[in-house]
Design a protein around this motif. Structure first.
Motif: not given
Length: 107
Positions: A38-39, A42
């Motif tokens: 997820h990091y 982003k």
């Protein structure tokens, strides 16, 4: 390149592209996606755009005639379009068209 080499190259590129698209779905199907994925989702888009800006401006020489003005105007238009519409394709296309028109017709 021979025809066989061309076919093999195209085939390998297609397989590599498909693998990069399908492998994440196979790896993470049925379980929760890890936080670092997820990091990366982003953080990487901004990092890639930053790298592209640096790459596009690496040969701009302020001592040469146009002094980087077409590049700066096109970047300004790209930023303005993105802040206005928040549409990535419009921003990129608008900046590219602006730059091409400036270097072909003005500078």
């Amino acid at each position: 390149m021979t025809v066989l080499q061309q076919v093999l190259t195209i085939g390998l590129c297609a397989i590599a592209t498909m693998l990069t698209r399908f492998v994440p779905f196979v790896l993470f199907s049925g379980r929760q996606t890890p936080k670092y994925i997820h990091y990366l989702g982003k953080a990487l888009p901004g990092a890639i755009f930053g790298m592209l800006v640096v790459y596009c401006l690496k040969h701009v020489d302020p001592a040469v005639y146009s002094h980087g003005l077409p590049e700066l105007l096109a970047i300004g238009l790209t930023v303005a379009l993105h802040l206005w519409k928040r549409q990535m394709l419009l921003s990129i296309a608008g900046g590219t068209v602006c730059y091409m028109l400036l270097i072909q017709l003005v500078f």
